[in-house]
Design an enzyme around this catalytic site. Structure first.
Site, PDB file in Angstrom:
ATOM      1  N   SER A 234       0.561  -1.374   0.138  1.00  0.00           N
ATOM      2  CA  SER A 234      -0.283   0.191  -0.561  1.00  0.00           C
ATOM      3  C   SER A 234       0.742   1.540   0.200  1.00  0.00           C
ATOM      4  O   SER A 234       0.029   2.166  -0.064  1.00  0.00           O
ATOM      5  CB  SER A 234      -0.787   0.015   0.888  1.00  0.00           C
ATOM      6  OG  SER A 234       0.284   0.023   2.321  1.00  0.00           O
ATOM      7  N   LYS A 279      -5.914   4.493   7.733  1.00  0.00           N
ATOM      8  CA  LYS A 279      -4.850   5.739   7.368  1.00  0.00           C
ATOM      9  C   LYS A 279      -5.075   7.284   7.676  1.00  0.00           C
ATOM     10  O   LYS A 279      -4.442   8.006   7.528  1.00  0.00           O
ATOM     11  CB  LYS A 279      -4.227   5.459   6.133  1.00  0.00           C
ATOM     12  CG  LYS A 279      -3.903   3.818   6.503  1.00  0.00           C
ATOM     13  CD  LYS A 279      -3.317   3.534   5.446  1.00  0.00           C
ATOM     14  CE  LYS A 279      -2.674   1.879   5.253  1.00  0.00           C
ATOM     15  NZ  LYS A 279      -1.746   1.596   3.931  1.00  0.00           N
TER      16      LYS A 279
END
Length: 339
Positions: A234, A279
């Protein structure tokens, strides 16, 4: 007598609390991690970082115990996942860790390639073999190969890519035996594995493994990416932006704290990831001002839309920017005024 009962009860309760920490439940729990500056992690030879910073964002994930299970029920942005959603069938925690590290390795290679080509530098590869990422249950490789094994040769032949390996095996017939030269824990060994049809597609044969290329990238100036403790793909987009920024004379950070997430392939296409809401929370806590999120071509349930929703929920002032390719992020940064 009362004091003894009190002491005994206290000891039992203490032992139960300790046991609750180490007793694993059949779940994984994830929560917001950290936003880390990339400059200490990535260094292009003889280049300096910009006035601002690019940051990768992480999610903390681990096997659930009683406390983390309760935490997932009590707090926002703490998610619980059944064991089978994280680990593939017959996959161990060690296999999962190896899979995550190999995905990170592939992500780094893609990010370097994309950044150097975008900056106008040549890129070459030195192929060393292929890595086993996963072994499928009830297939011939089960019990003979492990996640992390490096396949050096097949029937004495070397291949420059996992595609070459797959094409070679696909030409075999059910019952044919392959001789694989592998490297495991710095030791070389030879294993014999027969091929058999796949259950989902009997017309195709294989040994039951998923692969990634084992290769070194050759670039000048050299680049070092230290990701020993980070797994998964990611961070690809943010890796590529940090490398590109260091390669170019211009400071693309413009003095801002810029976070983001998203996978990246060798063509610069940005892909979605899991846990983007967590996040956003991590980036907000770190003081990020801009966040690049995978747009998924404007899909209604895209990472970008969830990121915008999360930023609104936590009352964050982060500017969420949608990206489909790395160039989208660069074009946005080009227009930013210097802070």
């Amino acid at each position: 007598m009362g004091r003894k009962i009190f002491v005994g009860t206290s000891i039992v309760l203490t032992l139960m609390m300790i046991a609750a920490i180490f007793f694993s439940l059949p779940y994984y729990v994830s929560k917001p991690g950290k936003a880390k500056k990339l400059a200490p992690i990535i260094q292009v030879e003889n280049r300096e970082e910009g006035k601002g910073s690019f940051m990768l964002t992480t999610v903390r994930m681990g096997r659930a115990n009683i406390y983390s299970y309760m935490e997932s029920k009590l707090f926002d942005y703490v998610e619980l996942y059944p064991l089978e959603e994280i680990l593939h069938e017959t996959e161990t925690q060690e296999d999962y860790n190896a899979r995550q590290l190999h995905m990170m390795a592939g992500s780094k290679l893609n990010a370097i390639e994309v950044a150097y080509k975008k900056a106008g530098y040549p890129v070459e590869y030195k192929y060393k073999g292929v890595y086993v990422v996963q072994v499928m249950p009830d297939m011939p490789a089960e019990g003979k190969l492990l996640s992390g094994d490096r396949i050096i040769k097949v029937d004495g032949k070397r291949f420059n890519s996992s595609e070459g390996f797959i094409e070679y095996v696909a030409k075999k017939h059910a019952g044919n035996t392959l001789e694989l030269t592998i490297k495991r824990n710095d030791k070389t060994k030879i294993v014999q594995i027969s091929v058999q049809p796949f259950k989902g597609d009997p017309k195709k044969v294989g040994i039951g493994i998923s692969l990634v290329d084992d290769k070194d990238i050759i670039v000048d100036p050299k680049v070092t990416v230290k990701t020993d403790e980070i797994g998964g793909p990611s961070a690809g987009l943010m890796f590529s932006l940090e490398i590109y920024d260091q390669l170019m004379e211009e400071d693309f950070t413009r003095g801002y704290k810029i976070a983001g997430t998203g996978t990246i392939d060798s063509e610069g296409t940005v892909g979605p990831i899991g846990g983007i809401d967590q996040k956003i929370v991590a980036a907000d806590k770190a003081g990020a001002e801009i966040f690049f999120a995978p747009n998924e071509k404007g899909s209604k349930d895209s990472n970008y839309n969830l990121a915008v929703k999360t930023a609104r929920e936590i009352d964050s002032k982060i500017k969420i920017v949608p990206v489909d390719v790395m160039d989208d992020a660069i074009k946005y940064l080009d227009k930013l005024p210097m802070k």
